[in-house]
Design an enzyme around this catalytic site. Structure first.
Site, mmCIF file in Angstrom:
data_model
loop_
_atom_site.group_PDB
_atom_site.id
_atom_site.type_symbol
_atom_site.label_atom_id
_atom_site.label_comp_id
_atom_site.label_asym_id
_atom_site.label_seq_id
_atom_site.Cartn_x
_atom_site.Cartn_y
_atom_site.Cartn_z
ATOM 1 N N VAL A 158 -48.774 -16.350 -0.052
ATOM 2 C CA VAL A 158 -48.454 -17.768 0.088
ATOM 3 C C VAL A 158 -48.669 -18.206 1.528
ATOM 4 O O VAL A 158 -48.292 -17.492 2.469
ATOM 5 C CB VAL A 158 -46.988 -18.037 -0.320
ATOM 6 N N CYS A 159 -49.291 -19.382 1.696
ATOM 7 C CA CYS A 159 -49.427 -19.979 3.028
ATOM 8 C C CYS A 159 -49.138 -21.470 2.902
ATOM 9 O O CYS A 159 -48.645 -21.945 1.885
ATOM 10 C CB CYS A 159 -50.816 -19.723 3.607
ATOM 11 N N ALA A 160 -49.458 -22.226 3.939
ATOM 12 C CA ALA A 160 -49.120 -23.651 3.937
ATOM 13 C C ALA A 160 -49.990 -24.448 2.968
ATOM 14 O O ALA A 160 -49.490 -25.272 2.193
ATOM 15 C CB ALA A 160 -49.235 -24.231 5.343
#
Length: 373
Positions: free
Chosen positions: A71-73
């Site tokens: 997960v990232c932005a």
């Protein structure tokens, strides 16, 4: 080994079902600590993306053999890290759209049937802690405390073959941008807002006041307004079909609303106490409380809904069992940080600002902070 894209919908369903899921969050540590995907089955490892540019070998021992959800932005960094994991023979997926998409995802769930015919649905925004509602009866629908993702509500109504005739905001929101006016404009519905919160708004609206009654369908389903100030000066609760209580941001399952988002913590603290300890005490304890936010995942029921009888909250909610001095101290001191960009969000909801889509997304990033704790 190839990587797969996992949708925010799939993540949401896993979370509601309390299924195990390992998340490798590659955002910066401060972003992760401020706001992340949480749930009973979730395990986390936070390693910033920039620390993995030379490879993922150093973190392999900290990862399980099962699938790793990266997960990232926004998505891009998570794809790259998932590919690096795949090259090392690990099962990896990346969450489509990143945390921005997670913040916007709504899960519609049926709360129950209305006594006089119809159904009530709750839209759970897991990534932001927002709760909104649609009551349906006789081919008509009313939407309460809608988020800005208005297509979710209009599509849902279309699939049910009902017309949205009324849209209500229980108060002027400060932590998220309301979709109420936009839904009303698109559908021709009447938009209701408490007059006490709307003194400086830049648009026309229907005044929601104590005793206002909204009828649905054949008129047998009634929504009655109860003035309940404290979170804002205009906060107004709704009792529908003498069965459910839309408490707005006044009363939550595990906490109570904060009175300081308009800079009035001192003067509104006693309004909040009056609402919770007197106005709500006069209501039937069998009413099922449906708040506009939740704070922690433990507040979700087994089916993912957030709802509890008022009588149970009088026994269990810490904010409903305090002496006057302790209550005032709790709601006016040592409060959590205020919501990100809350002044801009308030101005947007008042019609004084018109930020573009991407600006609105940025304004809402972060956790729900409408409660005392």
């Amino acid at each position: 080994m190839s990587i797969r894209a996992i949708s925010v919908h799939e993540v949401a369903q896993k979370l509601i079902r309390k299924e195990p899921m390992f998340i490798l969050d590659v955002r910066n540590t401060d972003q992760f600590q401020d706001w992340k995907i949480e749930g009973a089955g979730i395990q986390h490892l936070n390693v910033p993306y920039f620390d993995l540019l030379d490879g993922v070998e150093e973190i392999l021992e900290q990862l399980p053999p099962e699938e790793i959800v990266v997960v990232c932005a926004k998505e891009g960094s998570s794809i790259m890290v998932a590919e690096l994991l795949s090259e090392q023979g690990r099962r990896a997926a990346y969450m489509e759209g990143g945390m921005k998409a997670w913040s916007e995802h709504l899960v519609p769930l049926k709360v129950g049937d209305l006594r006089h015919g119809g159904e009530l649905y709750q839209f759970v925004r897991l990534g932001k802690g927002c709760l909104s509602y649609m009551a349906v009866s006789g081919g008509e629908a009313v939407v309460v405390d809608a988020t800005r993702m208005i297509h979710v509500y209009t599509d849902f109504a279309r699939n049910l073959n009902v017309n949205i005739t009324h849209v209500v905001d229980t108060h002027l929101h400060a932590d998220h941008i309301s979709g109420g006016r936009a839904i009303a404009q698109e559908t021709g519905a009447e938009y209701w807002l408490p007059a006490e919160d709307a003194q400086d708004v830049a648009f026309a609206y229907e005044k929601l006041g104590h005793g206002t009654e909204i009828k649905l369908g054949s008129g047998e389903v009634s929504i009655k307004a109860l003035y309940s100030p404290g979170h804002t000066i205009g906060s107004t609760s709704l009792v529908i079909d003498d069965q459910y209580l839309f408490s707005g941001d006044i009363l939550f399952i595990d906490s109570i609303g904060r009175p300081d988002l308009a800079g009035e913590a001192g003067s509104w603290a006693m309004d909040l106490r009056e609402t919770l300890y007197k106005r709500y005490r006069d209501l039937a304890e069998q009413l099922i409380v449906l708040p506009s936010h939740f704070m922690i995942m433990d507040e979700l029921n087994e089916d993912g809904t957030v709802a509890k009888k008022l009588g149970e909250l009088f026994l269990e909610n810490h904010g409903l069992n305090l002496e006057k001095e302790a209550f005032v101290t709790m709601v006016s001191q040592n409060l959590p940080p205020q919501p990100n960009a809350y002044q801009d969000i308030r101005n947007t909801n008042m019609g004084k600002m018109s930020p573009d889509h991407e600006a609105q997304r940025e304004m809402e990033i972060g956790p729900n902070r409408c409660a005392v704790r």
